[in-house]
Design a protein around this motif. Structure first.
Motif, PDB file in Angstrom:
ATOM      1  N   MET A   1      64.229  17.063  58.063  1.00 23.84           N
ATOM      2  CA  MET A   1      63.211  17.841  57.393  1.00 23.84           C
ATOM      3  C   MET A   1      63.762  19.212  57.024  1.00 23.84           C
ATOM      4  SD  MET A   1      59.520  17.301  59.200  1.00 23.84           S
ATOM      5  CE  MET A   1      60.012  16.976  60.870  1.00 23.84           C
ATOM      6  N   GLU A   2      63.284  19.728  55.927  1.00 22.28           N
ATOM      7  CA  GLU A   2      63.683  21.066  55.497  1.00 22.28           C
ATOM      8  C   GLU A   2      62.771  22.103  56.136  1.00 22.28           C
ATOM      9  OE1 GLU A   2      64.125  21.482  51.313  1.00 22.28           O
ATOM     10  OE2 GLU A   2      64.954  19.472  51.095  1.00 22.28           O
ATOM     11  N   ALA A   3      63.203  23.356  56.103  1.00 25.85           N
ATOM     12  CA  ALA A   3      62.481  24.435  56.780  1.00 25.85           C
ATOM     13  C   ALA A   3      61.065  24.607  56.240  1.00 25.85           C
ATOM     14  CB  ALA A   3      63.257  25.739  56.652  1.00 25.85           C
ATOM     15  N   HIS A   4      60.892  24.525  54.930  1.00 24.21           N
ATOM     16  CA  HIS A   4      59.556  24.725  54.369  1.00 24.21           C
ATOM     17  C   HIS A   4      58.630  23.540  54.641  1.00 24.21           C
ATOM     18  CE1 HIS A   4      61.581  22.575  51.073  1.00 24.21           C
ATOM     19  NE2 HIS A   4      60.385  22.112  50.786  1.00 24.21           N
ATOM     20  N   GLU A   5      59.171  22.386  55.023  1.00 25.61           N
ATOM     21  CA  GLU A   5      58.349  21.246  55.404  1.00 25.61           C
ATOM     22  C   GLU A   5      57.903  21.344  56.863  1.00 25.61           C
ATOM     23  OE1 GLU A   5      60.967  18.005  54.591  1.00 25.61           O
ATOM     24  OE2 GLU A   5      60.371  17.858  52.494  1.00 25.61           O
ATOM     25  N   ILE A   6      58.675  22.053  57.679  1.00 25.30           N
ATOM     26  CA  ILE A   6      58.359  22.194  59.099  1.00 25.30           C
ATOM     27  C   ILE A   6      57.265  23.232  59.308  1.00 25.30           C
ATOM     28  CG2 ILE A   6      59.278  22.908  61.329  1.00 25.30           C
ATOM     29  CD1 ILE A   6      61.964  21.698  60.421  1.00 25.30           C
ATOM     30  N   ILE A   7      57.423  24.418  58.712  1.00 27.55           N
ATOM     31  CA  ILE A   7      56.441  25.492  58.853  1.00 27.55           C
ATOM     32  C   ILE A   7      55.387  25.309  57.763  1.00 27.55           C
ATOM     33  CG2 ILE A   7      56.099  27.983  58.955  1.00 27.55           C
ATOM     34  CD1 ILE A   7      57.986  26.817  61.123  1.00 27.55           C
ATOM     35  N   ILE A   8      54.148  24.998  58.159  1.00 25.24           N
ATOM     36  CA  ILE A   8      53.092  24.742  57.188  1.00 25.24           C
ATOM     37  C   ILE A   8      52.421  26.048  56.761  1.00 25.24           C
ATOM     38  CG2 ILE A   8      50.887  23.586  56.808  1.00 25.24           C
ATOM     39  CD1 ILE A   8      51.930  21.387  58.720  1.00 25.24           C
ATOM     40  N   GLY A  34      60.267  19.254  66.416  1.00 21.92           N
ATOM     41  CA  GLY A  34      60.508  19.671  67.792  1.00 21.92           C
ATOM     42  C   GLY A  34      60.761  21.170  67.865  1.00 21.92           C
ATOM     43  N   LYS A  35      60.892  21.674  69.100  1.00 19.40           N
ATOM     44  CA  LYS A  35      61.072  23.114  69.297  1.00 19.40           C
ATOM     45  C   LYS A  35      62.362  23.626  68.655  1.00 19.40           C
ATOM     46  CE  LYS A  35      58.441  23.556  73.555  1.00 19.40           C
ATOM     47  NZ  LYS A  35      58.448  24.051  74.938  1.00 19.40           N
ATOM     48  N   VAL A  36      63.435  22.860  68.755  1.00 21.19           N
ATOM     49  CA  VAL A  36      64.719  23.284  68.190  1.00 21.19           C
ATOM     50  C   VAL A  36      64.637  23.349  66.666  1.00 21.19           C
ATOM     51  CG1 VAL A  36      67.158  22.681  67.975  1.00 21.19           C
ATOM     52  CG2 VAL A  36      65.992  22.361  70.152  1.00 21.19           C
ATOM     53  N   GLU A  37      63.988  22.357  66.061  1.00 20.05           N
ATOM     54  CA  GLU A  37      63.816  22.354  64.603  1.00 20.05           C
ATOM     55  C   GLU A  37      62.951  23.527  64.148  1.00 20.05           C
ATOM     56  OE1 GLU A  37      63.910  17.702  63.319  1.00 20.05           O
ATOM     57  OE2 GLU A  37      62.158  18.386  64.449  1.00 20.05           O
ATOM     58  N   ILE A  38      61.887  23.823  64.901  1.00 19.38           N
ATOM     59  CA  ILE A  38      61.012  24.940  64.559  1.00 19.38           C
ATOM     60  C   ILE A  38      61.781  26.253  64.649  1.00 19.38           C
ATOM     61  CG2 ILE A  38      58.953  26.230  65.270  1.00 19.38           C
ATOM     62  CD1 ILE A  38      57.827  23.472  66.235  1.00 19.38           C
ATOM     63  N   LYS A  39      62.573  26.411  65.692  1.00 20.90           N
ATOM     64  CA  LYS A  39      63.378  27.630  65.871  1.00 20.90           C
ATOM     65  C   LYS A  39      64.330  27.832  64.696  1.00 20.90           C
ATOM     66  CE  LYS A  39      66.724  29.785  68.948  1.00 20.90           C
ATOM     67  NZ  LYS A  39      67.448  29.711  70.219  1.00 20.90           N
ATOM     68  N   LYS A  40      65.032  26.780  64.296  1.00 21.39           N
ATOM     69  CA  LYS A  40      65.974  26.879  63.181  1.00 21.39           C
ATOM     70  C   LYS A  40      65.256  27.184  61.865  1.00 21.39           C
ATOM     71  CE  LYS A  40      69.525  23.894  65.166  1.00 21.39           C
ATOM     72  NZ  LYS A  40      70.203  22.593  65.089  1.00 21.39           N
ATOM     73  N   ALA A  41      64.071  26.590  61.666  1.00 18.17           N
ATOM     74  CA  ALA A  41      63.307  26.815  60.436  1.00 18.17           C
ATOM     75  C   ALA A  41      62.833  28.263  60.342  1.00 18.17           C
ATOM     76  CB  ALA A  41      62.113  25.868  60.376  1.00 18.17           C
TER      77      ALA A  41
END
Length: 100
Positions: A1-8, A34-41
């Motif tokens: 998933m890309e960053a803009h898809e993770i953070i709504i 997940g938490k790691v994906e959210i942190k990176k986004a």
């Protein structure tokens, strides 16, 4: 998933406004992230350094509506909430600066 898809979207409530001064921000995020994906986004989108991410699933609320045919009942959607704490050395997120 890309960053803009993770953070709504950012979640703006009284409690989240109180955390802005302490570099604590709240977002509605993708349920599958997940938490790691959210942190990176967050780091990619806003150019900040994240110290910690807490997540929880918020259950939808019951809604009632009175109509001519009678009373109907439904639910709002469930969503995933992420509380992001930035490092002390990190800059703040510009979007939230105008709100406080």
């Amino acid at each position: 998933m890309e960053a803009h898809e993770i953070i709504i979207r950012p979640l703006l409530t009284e409690k989240s406004y109180a955390g802005i001064q302490g570099k604590v921000y709240t977002f509605v995020v993708n349920k599958k992230a997940g938490k790691v994906e959210i942190k990176k986004a967050i780091e990619e989108l806003f150019g900040v350094e994240v110290e910690k991410v807490n997540t929880c699933i918020v259950k939808g609320h019951k809604k009632y509506q009175n109509t001519k045919a009678g009373r109907t009942e439904g639910r709002t959607s469930d969503y995933k909430k992420a509380v992001v704490i930035l490092k002390d050395s990190s800059k703040t997120i510009g979007f939230f600066d105008s709100l406080s």
